[in-house]
Design an enzyme around this catalytic site. Structure first.
Site, PDB file in Angstrom:
ATOM      1  N   ARG A 194     -50.526  91.706   5.500  1.00 50.90           N
ATOM      2  CA  ARG A 194     -51.519  90.648   5.630  1.00 50.90           C
ATOM      3  C   ARG A 194     -52.770  91.258   6.252  1.00 50.90           C
ATOM      4  O   ARG A 194     -52.696  92.286   6.928  1.00 50.90           O
ATOM      5  CB  ARG A 194     -50.995  89.515   6.519  1.00 50.90           C
ATOM      6  N   LYS A 221     -47.410  86.816  11.295  1.00 49.15           N
ATOM      7  CA  LYS A 221     -47.328  85.382  10.999  1.00 49.15           C
ATOM      8  C   LYS A 221     -45.890  84.935  10.826  1.00 49.15           C
ATOM      9  O   LYS A 221     -45.515  83.829  11.243  1.00 49.15           O
ATOM     10  CB  LYS A 221     -48.137  85.085   9.732  1.00 49.15           C
ATOM     11  N   HIS A 302     -56.211  89.259   0.502  1.00 49.79           N
ATOM     12  CA  HIS A 302     -54.841  88.948   0.087  1.00 49.79           C
ATOM     13  C   HIS A 302     -54.487  89.607  -1.241  1.00 49.79           C
ATOM     14  O   HIS A 302     -53.305  89.671  -1.597  1.00 49.79           O
ATOM     15  CB  HIS A 302     -54.676  87.428  -0.019  1.00 49.79           C
ATOM     16  N   ARG A 305     -51.771  92.439  -0.791  1.00 48.90           N
ATOM     17  CA  ARG A 305     -50.393  91.967  -0.578  1.00 48.90           C
ATOM     18  C   ARG A 305     -49.841  91.327  -1.853  1.00 48.90           C
ATOM     19  O   ARG A 305     -48.714  91.590  -2.257  1.00 48.90           O
ATOM     20  CB  ARG A 305     -50.392  90.982   0.582  1.00 48.90           C
ATOM     21  N   HIS A 328     -41.513  88.255   3.687  1.00 48.65           N
ATOM     22  CA  HIS A 328     -41.418  86.826   3.404  1.00 48.65           C
ATOM     23  C   HIS A 328     -40.053  86.316   3.863  1.00 48.65           C
ATOM     24  O   HIS A 328     -39.041  86.978   3.646  1.00 48.65           O
ATOM     25  CB  HIS A 328     -41.569  86.553   1.901  1.00 48.65           C
ATOM     26  N   TYR A 337     -44.558  85.139  -7.408  1.00 50.32           N
ATOM     27  CA  TYR A 337     -45.131  86.436  -7.756  1.00 50.32           C
ATOM     28  C   TYR A 337     -44.360  87.071  -8.912  1.00 50.32           C
ATOM     29  O   TYR A 337     -44.944  87.688  -9.805  1.00 50.32           O
ATOM     30  CB  TYR A 337     -45.088  87.385  -6.550  1.00 50.32           C
TER      31      TYR A 337
END
Length: 355
Positions: A194, A221, A302, A305, A328, A337
């Site tokens: 990130r 995050k 972004h 990533r 994730h 994705y």
């Protein structure tokens, strides 16, 4: 004071407030006062809590999350003031009416985030469970209707794919700024970082091995408790797109041994001691996307990533393996994705064209 004077003051005050911004200041003060996720009075005035405990309770959410919630609450509070409604505690009907006004111009995901902010602030004020108006069935039904009407699809920024890296590689020069930017883009892609994680990397977080580079991410995050994660970045067979070699070249040129890995420059190209901002990542990505002939507006921080996850899916990497690199916790976004990465690969027309 007679009735005539009361009438005159009632007419003049709104004009003065509008012209001198007093209304806006009062609204901001009111919103700030009722936003309890920062300096919660229920915590600050609790005599049974130590100062250390109060300080830790104030750090239960990340700073960026608090900023977003604060802005969301301010918008809701201003709406309530304009319509003569109470914001804390709010009625479920008030929240529903606000959401429907908001949905005229905002995306469904933005509306959902506002509900979360309203709910979190009510919980901070002690309105939990059934007493939290944002959890009311009426609000849930309103959100379902908004999602159904507007949809939840978000058009993200274009990914920087594996093949895109080769195109970008031709755009870097030999100067020190290019060496920094090359290392930032290649490492950002390889580590699926990130923006906030990428600019927060310290030289002390890097461990070079015979196989490549290990980057420690102390907190992110998806790791609010700060357990820390180590990200492995192997040497690439092709030095042209190797993130490890790019980082080594940057460290050597910049003569950095401690502190932030990626730093801004002064106008004279002297290196600062501070770290880059996360917004700088987007600007750097856009810069080289433009140099490569792409539309810079389609790319952002972004893109690195997202590009890693999409490229991994195109190379038949399974979801769990992708998630180990991207960190994730939910498969939902990763599967999105994968679907995007395989949109052509698994297209039925491919088999049809062969016949």
């Amino acid at each position: 004071m007679n009735d005539f004077m009361h009438c005159i003051i009632a007419q003049i005050c709104p004009i003065i407030e509008e012209n001198y911004g007093i209304h806006d200041e009062r609204a901001a003060m009111r919103a700030k006062k009722n936003f309890l996720l920062v300096k919660n009075q229920r915590i600050e005035q609790n005599e049974h809590l130590s100062e250390k405990a109060k300080a830790r309770l104030g750090k239960s959410k990340a700073d960026n999350t608090l900023k977003a919630y604060s802005a969301d609450w301010s918008d809701f509070s201003d709406w309530c003031h304009y319509h003569g409604e109470r914001d804390l505690p709010a009625r479920p009907e008030t929240i529903v009416n606000y959401l429907n006004d908001l949905a005229d111009d905002a995306k469904a995901n933005t509306v959902a985030r506002r509900v979360t902010a309203i709910s979190e602030n009510h919980m901070a004020a002690g309105y939990t469970g059934k007493n939290n108006p944002a959890k009311d069935a009426l609000v849930r039904t309103a959100m379902e209707a908004i999602r159904r009407e507007k949809g939840t699809f978000q058009q993200g920024k274009a990914p920087i794919l594996m093949e895109t890296l080769y195109v970008l590689a031709d755009c870097f020069g030999d100067d020190i700024v290019s060496l920094r930017d090359r290392a930032l883009i290649f490492l950002g892609f390889a580590g699926a970082f990130r923006r906030s994680e990428l600019v927060a990397i310290q030289v002390e977080h890097l461990t070079f091995t015979s196989q490549g580079l290990v980057v420690l991410v102390p907190q992110s995050k998806s790791d609010q408790l700060g357990r820390g994660t180590e990200i492995a970045v192997p040497y690439a067979p092709d030095p042209e797109v190797c993130a490890v070699r790019a980082v080594q070249a940057w460290l050597q040129a910049a003569d950095i041994h401690t502190g932030p890995l990626f730093r801004p420059f002064t106008r004279s190209h002297s290196l600062r001691d501070s770290q880059l901002t996360d917004k700088s990542v987007a600007l750097i990505v856009k810069k080289y996307a433009a140099l490569a002939g792409f539309n810079p507006a389609s790319f952002a921080g972004h893109s690195l990533r997202r590009g890693f996850a999409t490229s991994a899916a195109q190379h038949d990497v399974d979801a769990l393996t992708i998630m180990r690199q991207t960190r994730h916790h939910s498969e939902k976004m990763v599967h999105r994705y994968i679907e995007q990465g395989n949109i052509f690969k698994e297209n039925p027309l491919n088999k049809m064209y062969k016949k």
